[in-house]
Design a protein around this motif. Structure first.
Motif, mmCIF file in Angstrom:
data_model
loop_
_atom_site.group_PDB
_atom_site.id
_atom_site.type_symbol
_atom_site.label_atom_id
_atom_site.label_comp_id
_atom_site.label_asym_id
_atom_site.label_seq_id
_atom_site.Cartn_x
_atom_site.Cartn_y
_atom_site.Cartn_z
ATOM 1 N N GLY A 156 4.798 79.931 -63.650
ATOM 2 C CA GLY A 156 6.247 79.723 -63.698
ATOM 3 C C GLY A 156 6.928 80.526 -62.610
ATOM 4 N N SER A 157 8.138 80.084 -62.199
ATOM 5 C CA SER A 157 8.830 80.899 -61.194
ATOM 6 C C SER A 157 9.388 82.121 -61.916
ATOM 7 C CB SER A 157 9.925 80.122 -60.469
ATOM 8 O OG SER A 157 10.416 79.079 -61.242
ATOM 9 N N LYS A 158 9.595 83.191 -61.147
ATOM 10 C CA LYS A 158 9.951 84.463 -61.785
ATOM 11 C C LYS A 158 11.278 84.429 -62.537
ATOM 12 C CE LYS A 158 6.968 87.891 -59.986
ATOM 13 N NZ LYS A 158 6.763 89.090 -59.175
ATOM 14 N N ASN A 159 12.141 83.484 -62.195
ATOM 15 C CA ASN A 159 13.420 83.395 -62.906
ATOM 16 C C ASN A 159 13.408 82.389 -64.041
ATOM 17 O OD1 ASN A 159 14.925 85.360 -61.748
ATOM 18 N ND2 ASN A 159 15.629 84.069 -60.061
ATOM 19 N N SER A 160 12.215 82.049 -64.501
ATOM 20 C CA SER A 160 12.116 81.099 -65.613
ATOM 21 C C SER A 160 11.812 81.844 -66.909
ATOM 22 C CB SER A 160 10.997 80.094 -65.336
ATOM 23 O OG SER A 160 9.740 80.750 -65.355
ATOM 24 N N GLN A 215 0.201 82.346 -59.696
ATOM 25 C CA GLN A 215 1.046 81.678 -58.708
ATOM 26 C C GLN A 215 2.429 81.503 -59.330
ATOM 27 O OE1 GLN A 215 -0.283 80.624 -55.569
ATOM 28 N NE2 GLN A 215 -1.993 81.887 -56.292
ATOM 29 N N PHE A 216 3.452 81.995 -58.627
ATOM 30 C CA PHE A 216 4.806 81.939 -59.200
ATOM 31 C C PHE A 216 5.485 80.634 -58.817
ATOM 32 C CE2 PHE A 216 3.689 86.383 -58.322
ATOM 33 C CZ PHE A 216 3.463 86.759 -59.628
ATOM 34 N N ILE A 217 4.993 79.587 -59.404
ATOM 35 C CA ILE A 217 5.490 78.240 -59.080
ATOM 36 C C ILE A 217 5.920 77.583 -60.391
ATOM 37 C CG2 ILE A 217 4.919 76.041 -57.954
ATOM 38 C CD1 ILE A 217 2.466 77.403 -56.741
ATOM 39 N N GLY A 218 7.050 76.872 -60.349
ATOM 40 C CA GLY A 218 7.533 76.257 -61.585
ATOM 41 C C GLY A 218 7.456 74.741 -61.578
ATOM 42 N N GLY A 219 7.698 74.168 -62.746
ATOM 43 C CA GLY A 219 7.816 72.726 -63.016
ATOM 44 C C GLY A 219 7.260 71.755 -61.994
ATOM 45 N N THR A 220 8.190 71.111 -61.273
ATOM 46 C CA THR A 220 7.856 70.009 -60.370
ATOM 47 C C THR A 220 6.741 70.371 -59.381
ATOM 48 O OG1 THR A 220 10.217 69.531 -60.501
ATOM 49 C CG2 THR A 220 8.949 68.270 -58.892
ATOM 50 N N GLY A 237 -4.927 68.988 -56.761
ATOM 51 C CA GLY A 237 -6.133 69.816 -56.825
ATOM 52 C C GLY A 237 -6.015 71.183 -56.163
ATOM 53 N N ARG A 238 -4.798 71.599 -55.812
ATOM 54 C CA ARG A 238 -4.636 72.914 -55.182
ATOM 55 C C ARG A 238 -4.448 74.025 -56.216
ATOM 56 N NH1 ARG A 238 -1.920 69.794 -51.292
ATOM 57 N NH2 ARG A 238 0.048 70.082 -52.364
ATOM 58 N N LEU A 239 -4.224 73.634 -57.454
ATOM 59 C CA LEU A 239 -4.083 74.601 -58.558
ATOM 60 C C LEU A 239 -5.011 74.166 -59.687
ATOM 61 C CD1 LEU A 239 -0.254 75.150 -59.205
ATOM 62 C CD2 LEU A 239 -1.877 76.856 -58.427
ATOM 63 N N ASP A 240 -5.519 75.155 -60.449
ATOM 64 C CA ASP A 240 -6.378 74.804 -61.595
ATOM 65 C C ASP A 240 -5.550 74.446 -62.830
ATOM 66 O OD1 ASP A 240 -8.907 75.278 -60.317
ATOM 67 O OD2 ASP A 240 -8.381 77.409 -60.344
ATOM 68 N N GLY A 241 -4.347 75.008 -62.899
ATOM 69 C CA GLY A 241 -3.540 74.713 -64.078
ATOM 70 C C GLY A 241 -2.151 75.305 -63.970
ATOM 71 N N PHE A 242 -1.352 75.077 -64.988
ATOM 72 C CA PHE A 242 0.007 75.645 -65.011
ATOM 73 C C PHE A 242 0.454 75.852 -66.437
ATOM 74 C CE2 PHE A 242 2.710 72.018 -66.298
ATOM 75 C CZ PHE A 242 1.798 70.976 -66.192
ATOM 76 N N ILE A 243 1.497 76.655 -66.570
ATOM 77 C CA ILE A 243 2.049 76.956 -67.901
ATOM 78 C C ILE A 243 3.500 76.496 -67.893
ATOM 79 C CG2 ILE A 243 2.495 78.845 -69.550
ATOM 80 C CD1 ILE A 243 0.195 80.313 -67.821
ATOM 81 N N PHE A 244 3.913 75.885 -68.985
ATOM 82 C CA PHE A 244 5.294 75.397 -69.044
ATOM 83 C C PHE A 244 5.802 75.498 -70.484
ATOM 84 C CE2 PHE A 244 8.112 71.774 -67.065
ATOM 85 C CZ PHE A 244 9.177 72.666 -67.014
ATOM 86 N N THR A 245 6.847 76.275 -70.686
ATOM 87 C CA THR A 245 7.502 76.332 -71.993
ATOM 88 C C THR A 245 8.538 75.224 -71.988
ATOM 89 O OG1 THR A 245 7.227 78.721 -72.030
ATOM 90 C CG2 THR A 245 8.804 77.789 -73.596
ATOM 91 N N SER A 246 8.268 74.161 -72.735
ATOM 92 C CA SER A 246 9.123 72.977 -72.634
ATOM 93 C C SER A 246 9.030 72.140 -73.906
ATOM 94 C CB SER A 246 8.660 72.171 -71.421
ATOM 95 O OG SER A 246 9.537 71.122 -71.141
ATOM 96 N N GLY A 247 10.013 71.243 -74.074
ATOM 97 C CA GLY A 247 10.022 70.374 -75.251
ATOM 98 C C GLY A 247 8.823 69.430 -75.242
ATOM 99 N N LEU A 248 8.487 68.932 -76.410
ATOM 100 C CA LEU A 248 7.323 68.045 -76.551
ATOM 101 C C LEU A 248 7.729 66.602 -76.800
ATOM 102 C CD1 LEU A 248 4.767 69.814 -78.907
ATOM 103 C CD2 LEU A 248 4.466 69.262 -76.506
ATOM 104 N N PRO A 249 7.029 65.602 -76.291
ATOM 105 C CA PRO A 249 6.158 65.771 -75.141
ATOM 106 C C PRO A 249 7.016 65.855 -73.895
ATOM 107 C CG PRO A 249 6.225 63.461 -75.772
ATOM 108 C CD PRO A 249 7.100 64.190 -76.738
ATOM 109 N N ASN A 250 6.502 66.479 -72.865
ATOM 110 C CA ASN A 250 7.249 66.553 -71.615
ATOM 111 C C ASN A 250 6.899 65.308 -70.790
ATOM 112 O OD1 ASN A 250 7.285 67.028 -68.694
ATOM 113 N ND2 ASN A 250 8.073 69.028 -69.226
#
Ligand code: GLU
Length: 316
Positions: free
Chosen positions: A145-149, A171-176, A185-198
């Motif tokens: 996530g980005s640091k301001n998220s 990696q401090f990268i968010g959403g989009t 394929g440049r990242l293995d995964g990401f984390i997102f606190t978000s409504g379901l399903p996104n």
């Protein structure tokens, strides 16, 4: 002369009534709301709120601002750059207490309007990485996530308690952007606190095989015991393409808040209009479908605004 006095008296009476009751029309024709990234759920919820506002106030525009998420939104509210924002309840609490990321810079001019919907902390990885548990993330390149998220802080709290936070390639990268990097394929995964399903994660899962990493029950219990805003949660089977089993997770709540630029009267009218008919609002967006008169006031971690409080109390 007598007629003049009479008219004056009527005018004064009308003014007094207006002052007592608040005006029935909004004072401006444009308001702003800080949301999140376009691949999140805050952004489309902002669009839904704007649409609902248009039904009674066709000349009033609610302008949607794309942001990094909760922390940035609270800063923008504090600085008077936006009138309202969607934020996580845990992050709003930290802001009001001057804790965690707001250490030393308490935010005291933000007020609660309504509690909206649960957001689940989602750990998404490319299936081919073979990551099955949070500990398997060790050494992997993960967007936290980005640091301001708000996401970033949930990632930090959860992965720290799991003992793997320092061991991942953060990696401090968010959403989009995070989803694009995972897809390519440049990242293995990401984390997102978000409504379901996104909806953006659904699209991603159609393009690349993903796995959702569970927060094991033991860790869920630890989190619930150590952090007041986490609740045990599940991601029901088939929320995302290829996800056939229910997944254990934790959730917090998304809330709507306002800043110093929104007057009490405007807050009252906006709350009354946007949440006066929770059932209708529920039909307008799937994430809002579980909202009820009571849930709107539940778990508000900061002081509810005067206008919003009045609107909620008057609701039938
Ligand atoms: N909860 C996220 C955050 O504040 C934003 C979620 C979304 O836009 O759906 O970082």
């Amino acid at each position: 002369m007598r007629r003049y006095f009479c008219l004056n008296a009527v005018f004064m009476l009308a003014l007094m009534l207006l002052a007592g009751c608040g005006s029935s029309s909004l004072s401006r024709n444009e308001y702003t709301i800080a949301t999140g990234s376009k691949s999140g759920v805050y952004y489309p919820i902002g669009e839904t709120l704007a649409m609902i506002l248009k039904t009674d106030y066709p000349d009033v525009q609610l302008k949607i601002i794309e942001t990094a998420g909760s922390v940035e939104n609270l800063q923008m509210l504090k600085d008077g750059k936006v009138d309202m924002a969607l934020v996580q309840n845990d992050i709003a609490f930290y802001a009001s207490e001057g804790e965690a990321m707001f250490n030393g810079s308490k935010i005291t001019n933000v007020a609660g309007i309504a509690t909206l919907f649960p957001e689940v902390v989602q750990f998404i990885v490319r299936k081919e990485t073979g990551i099955k548990s949070l500990n398997d993330m060790e050494g992997k390149k993960i967007a936290v996530g980005s640091k301001n998220s708000g996401t970033y802080y949930n990632a930090q709290q959860i992965l720290s308690l799991a003992g793997v936070w320092e061991k991942i390639d953060q990696q401090f990268i968010g959403g989009t952007d995070a989803m694009k990097e995972v897809q390519e394929g440049r990242l293995d995964g990401f984390i997102f606190t978000s409504g379901l399903p996104n909806p953006s994660i659904i699209e991603l899962a159609k393009k690349v095989e993903i796995s959702i990493v569970p927060v094991e029950n033991e860790l869920v219990q630890k989190l619930v015991n150590t952090h007041p805003f986490y609740y045990p949660s599940t991601i029901a089977a088939n929320q995302y393409p290829g996800q056939t089993e229910e997944i254990s997770a934790v959730e917090i709540n998304a809330i709507l808040v306002s800043g110093p630029t929104l007057s009490d009267d405007d807050q009252y009218l906006l709350t009354r209009h946007l949440f006066g008919k929770p059932n209708e609002l529920g039909q307008s967006h799937p994430r809002l479908s579980k909202m009820t008169r009571n849930s709107l006031r539940r778990q508000m971690p900061i002081q509810t605004g005067k206008g919003a409080y009045r609107a909620h109390s008057e609701a039938p």
